[in-house]
Scaffold this motif. Structure first.
Motif, PDB file in Angstrom:
ATOM      1  N   LYS A   1      -4.077  10.342  -0.003  1.00 53.00           N
ATOM      2  CA  LYS A   1      -4.652   9.204  -0.714  1.00 53.00           C
ATOM      3  C   LYS A   1      -3.741   7.982  -0.608  1.00 53.00           C
ATOM      4  CE  LYS A   1      -7.320  11.877  -4.102  1.00 53.00           C
ATOM      5  NZ  LYS A   1      -7.570  12.124  -5.546  1.00 53.00           N
ATOM      6  N   THR A   2      -4.365   6.803  -0.637  1.00 57.35           N
ATOM      7  CA  THR A   2      -3.634   5.543  -0.568  1.00 57.35           C
ATOM      8  C   THR A   2      -3.946   4.695  -1.791  1.00 57.35           C
ATOM      9  OG1 THR A   2      -3.621   5.550   1.859  1.00 57.35           O
ATOM     10  CG2 THR A   2      -3.227   3.440   0.774  1.00 57.35           C
ATOM     11  N   TYR A   3      -2.906   4.126  -2.373  1.00 55.99           N
ATOM     12  CA  TYR A   3      -3.056   3.270  -3.554  1.00 55.99           C
ATOM     13  C   TYR A   3      -2.446   1.902  -3.270  1.00 55.99           C
ATOM     14  CZ  TYR A   3      -4.204   7.445  -6.297  1.00 55.99           C
ATOM     15  OH  TYR A   3      -4.794   8.583  -6.775  1.00 55.99           O
ATOM     16  N   GLN A   4      -3.041   0.883  -3.840  1.00 57.33           N
ATOM     17  CA  GLN A   4      -2.422  -0.434  -3.822  1.00 57.33           C
ATOM     18  C   GLN A   4      -1.382  -0.486  -4.934  1.00 57.33           C
ATOM     19  OE1 GLN A   4      -5.878  -2.866  -4.360  1.00 57.33           O
ATOM     20  NE2 GLN A   4      -6.454  -2.813  -2.194  1.00 57.33           N
ATOM     21  N   GLY A   5      -0.412  -1.407  -4.772  1.00 60.31           N
ATOM     22  CA  GLY A   5       0.614  -1.479  -5.795  1.00 60.31           C
ATOM     23  C   GLY A   5       1.480  -2.707  -5.626  1.00 60.31           C
TER      24      GLY A   5
ATOM     25  N   ASP B   1      -3.832   2.025 -10.846  1.00 61.34           N
ATOM     26  CA  ASP B   1      -4.870   3.028 -11.125  1.00 61.34           C
ATOM     27  C   ASP B   1      -4.440   4.439 -10.728  1.00 61.34           C
ATOM     28  OD1 ASP B   1      -6.644   0.927 -11.954  1.00 61.34           O
ATOM     29  OD2 ASP B   1      -7.054   0.527  -9.836  1.00 61.34           O
ATOM     30  N   PHE B   2      -3.146   4.727 -10.901  1.00 63.17           N
ATOM     31  CA  PHE B   2      -2.657   6.077 -10.594  1.00 63.17           C
ATOM     32  C   PHE B   2      -2.103   6.727 -11.844  1.00 63.17           C
ATOM     33  CE2 PHE B   2       0.910   8.908  -9.678  1.00 63.17           C
ATOM     34  CZ  PHE B   2       0.296   9.832  -8.850  1.00 63.17           C
TER      35      PHE B   2
ATOM     36  N   ASN C   1       0.858  -1.172   0.000  1.00 59.37           N
ATOM     37  CA  ASN C   1       0.000   0.000   0.000  1.00 59.37           C
ATOM     38  C   ASN C   1       0.898   1.228   0.000  1.00 59.37           C
ATOM     39  OD1 ASN C   1      -2.734  -0.968   0.041  1.00 59.37           O
ATOM     40  ND2 ASN C   1      -2.384  -1.683   2.136  1.00 59.37           N
TER      41      ASN C   1
ATOM     42  N   LEU D   1       2.093   1.894  -8.810  1.00 58.59           N
ATOM     43  CA  LEU D   1       0.806   2.143  -8.169  1.00 58.59           C
ATOM     44  C   LEU D   1      -0.323   1.779  -9.125  1.00 58.59           C
ATOM     45  CD1 LEU D   1       2.940   4.034  -6.732  1.00 58.59           C
ATOM     46  CD2 LEU D   1       1.024   5.527  -6.184  1.00 58.59           C
TER      47      LEU D   1
END
Length: 311
Positions: free
Chosen positions: A235-239, A262-263, A228, A260
């Motif tokens: 904001k936090t993104y999965q990756g 969807d970034f 994460n 990341l």
């Protein structure tokens, strides 16, 4: 929290004395938090500031170099968590040749007594100090009796009868048991850093990455991980992240590369936090960029499947 960088800043720092603990505080884990809580109690009784002394580099890094134990966190992160623990001051002493040659008695006399006017001291039961590690708890007790300060051994802190230590947590993280590591650290295992410009290789493979240089001699984790990523905007993104030397592209220095999901955007110069969730595989050298690209997309699919199981 006041930060003192070096012995030269201590001349008039604590004219009334202080309550002090000394150590590496690598990870600022549950055991360290217990030590700090006890220190603050003793400081409050005596109406003194609660002070933590640590060293940079850590002594085992100065003497061991690349053979030193992996570091759980950088100085910047230690200071962040020590501030959260509400200590009054941190003394960061540069561990260099001159300091390494300081005798144990001179360390007590010149620093603890003459500069810090120590009134209470808490150290680990295995604490050794001074040139050739000649200083120990017994020597501190002798000085304490002569100069009227209190010295105590840190109380042991255990979970399920296992003593909490940075060594134990390093082993658990090396085994990629991030759930257990989080319990002992009292926080997730995170690497923070500023995004730097890389070789732009990720963009050519259609998997752009945010690159973080690792300012530590030895890192406790290597390989490919589901992560994460927390950004400065909240904001936090999965990756998916690769931490290692990138042998497929003839890399040499350790680097943390994070893709990341969807970034879209530019992260250069931003400080980001990478939380390690699950190890996917070891880092390996691929015979071609096409093979590397295929594996990266497989890693992405595997990481997304892992995150889907958490929903």
């Amino acid at each position: 929290m006041k930060l003192y960088r070096g012995i030269h800043q201590l001349e008039h720092a604590f004219p009334q004395g202080c309550a002090l603990t000394i150590g590496n505080f690598d990870g600022v884990h549950l055991g360290h938090q217990s030590v700090i809580a006890h220190l603050k109690q003793e400081a409050q009784k005596r109406h003194l500031p609660a002070v933590v002394m640590l060293f940079e580099p850590q002594a085992n890094e100065y003497f061991g170099g690349d053979n030193a134990p992996a570091r759980l966190m950088r100085l910047r992160d230690k200071l962040h968590y020590l501030k959260e623990a509400d200590v009054d001051a941190v003394i960061c002493i540069k561990f260099n040749h001159a300091f390494a040659e300081l005798s144990a008695s001179d360390f007590i006399q010149q620093i603890l007594l003459d500069k810090l006017h120590i009134k209470f001291l808490s150290v680990g039961d295995d604490f050794r100090f001074g040139a050739n590690r000649q200083g120990d708890f017994h020597l501190l007790q002798n000085f304490a009796e002569k100069y009227h300060f209190t010295v105590e051994k840190n109380p042991t802190f255990a979970v399920n009868e296992e003593r909490i230590s940075s060594t134990a947590i390093r082993r658990i993280i090396a085994e990629s048991d991030f759930v257990q590591a989080e319990k002992l650290l009292d926080k997730p295992f995170i690497i923070r850093g500023r995004v730097i410009h890389g070789q732009q290789l990720g963009r050519t493979l259609n998997v752009p990455t945010a690159n973080i240089r690792l300012h530590r001699q030895v890192c406790p984790v290597k390989g490919v991980f589901a992560v994460n990523v927390h950004l400065e905007n909240g904001k936090t993104y999965q990756g998916v992240a690769n931490l290692g030397t990138r042998p497929s592209v003839k890399g040499k220095d350790q680097l943390l590369e994070v893709h990341l999901f969807d970034f879209k955007g530019d992260l250069y110069g931003q400080r980001i936090e990478v939380t390690f969730c699950k190890k996917l595989r070891d880092e390996v050298k691929f015979p071609s960029l096409d093979a590397l690209k295929t594996q990266i997309h497989t890693d992405i699919t595997t990481a997304k499947a892992y995150f889907n199981t958490l929903k």
